[in-house]
Design a protein around this motif. Sequence first.
Motif, short mmCIF file in Angstrom:
data_model
loop_
_atom_site.label_atom_id
_atom_site.label_comp_id
_atom_site.label_asym_id
_atom_site.label_seq_id
_atom_site.Cartn_x
_atom_site.Cartn_y
_atom_site.Cartn_z
N HIS A 228 -51.89 55.34 -11.72
CA HIS A 228 -51.73 56.78 -11.59
C HIS A 228 -50.39 57.25 -12.16
N ASP A 229 -49.30 56.58 -11.75
CA ASP A 229 -47.97 57.05 -12.12
C ASP A 229 -47.57 56.64 -13.53
N HIS B 187 -51.13 57.17 -16.02
CA HIS B 187 -51.67 58.53 -15.98
C HIS B 187 -53.21 58.52 -15.99
N ALA B 188 -53.79 57.53 -15.29
CA ALA B 188 -55.25 57.45 -15.20
C ALA B 188 -55.75 58.37 -14.10
N GLY B 189 -56.97 58.84 -14.23
CA GLY B 189 -57.58 59.68 -13.22
C GLY B 189 -58.17 58.86 -12.09
N THR C 1 -42.68 55.18 -22.52
CA THR C 1 -43.19 56.47 -22.07
C THR C 1 -44.44 56.89 -22.83
N ALA D 243 -48.63 57.58 -21.41
CA ALA D 243 -49.34 58.81 -21.05
C ALA D 243 -50.02 59.44 -22.25
N ASP D 244 -49.55 59.12 -23.48
CA ASP D 244 -50.04 59.82 -24.66
C ASP D 244 -51.02 59.00 -25.50
N ARG E 128 -53.44 52.99 -22.84
CA ARG E 128 -53.97 53.16 -21.47
C ARG E 128 -55.12 52.19 -21.23
#
Length: 436
Positions: free
Chosen positions: A259-260, A263-265, A324, A327-328, A333
């Motif tokens: 999650h943090d 940035h997965a749902g 970082t 997230a992008d 991911r």
Amino acid sequence: MIHSPSSPSCSPRHRWKVLAAGVAANAAFSVAFSGIPMTAVLMRTGYQLDNATLGLVLGLMGLGIAVSELPWGLLTDRWGDRPVLLAGLGSTAIALVAMALWAAPSAQHIPGLGWLGAGLLLVGLLGGSVNGASGRAVMTWFDAGERGLAMSIRQTAVPLGGGIGALVLPFVALHFGFAALYGLLALLCALSAAMSWAWVHEPPIAPDTPRTRANAAEAAIASKSGPLRDARVWRIVLGIGILCAPQFAVLSFGTVFLHDFGHAGLAAITATMVFVQVGAMAMRVWSGRWTDRRRNRPAYLRACSALSVLLFAGLAVLVMAAGTRAADSAALRIALVGLLAASGVCVSAWHGVAYTELATLAGAARAGTALGMANTGVFLVCFITPFSIPHLLALQGWPLVWLAASACALVAMPLLVPRAAAADQKLAKTALSRST
């Protein structure tokens, strides 16, 4: 409790009912201790906790299990599996009902940290009864050629319960609240207690057969002084505990990591954790059957430890490379999710094999004590791991967390397969082949 030969429970097939009851007991409790951490993100919001406090709270249930495991194991060897399972599961169900009534947050009230912590600690103290009891039942109902498979099936209850917890508990907590979650867990414990009441009892005295002579030959190499005084038992216990640290890192903070950092749902997080549990369950069954046939438990334990070292080190490297950009980048991911899932499966696949090795070394009559010793270490680590991860995050972030997990697997490798244990297994093979 001895049954007459005409008793239905004396049927050779009854051992599978005993195993089913043990799996149900472990799975019901696993839904709680493995599933509640799957709601970590929702728990952090619902109880208004920071990461450090969340880690402490999640670790308290593991601390309760660690404190109670050895006493429960000693009681199991003295009283038998059935009374321990009934007492432990029944009291755990009552404790969970109490949590539903007084320790669940709502829109109108957020209970104090003391209520939540005390409730989870109590659930751990009482629920720890299922581990040694059902493991001893496997050792007394199954002969040496089936124990690896049976113990591994029994150990699938942990990822089975964890998978159910990962799939169901976040949904229940999100849509119905934590009171419903604790009530559901209480119901599962009550149902598994009913199965134990119906099926679990001591096996009948078997006649003199090649299989019983094989078991007697295996018992001849078991610990003579008792597990508590055997350095070989303590060494394997220590290895089991240390190798559980990376497993608990995935189970307790894997959702937070995805999650943090990733940035997965919620759907992706849930699917990943369910895959970890289902994959671990399948690997435990396969490994138990495979090592029963090949009688190569030490080699399998070494392989699992070595692969865990590589996978967690690879995850740390990937996190450092991602930075970082996680997230992008969809590719990064996916890679993070895949490597975390593979690491979680690998570091959870060895339990049944290691517990069989430990129980065989201690002897069936003292398996409850030996398994209690192991589970004390396991759940002490279950307490320390989520408590430590926030501090590692504060120092160097997620790379340090996964490097520490890799180091734990490296340290555990020589402890799980000491030379004395390997020599004992060679002696056991010789004794078993002569007796049959």
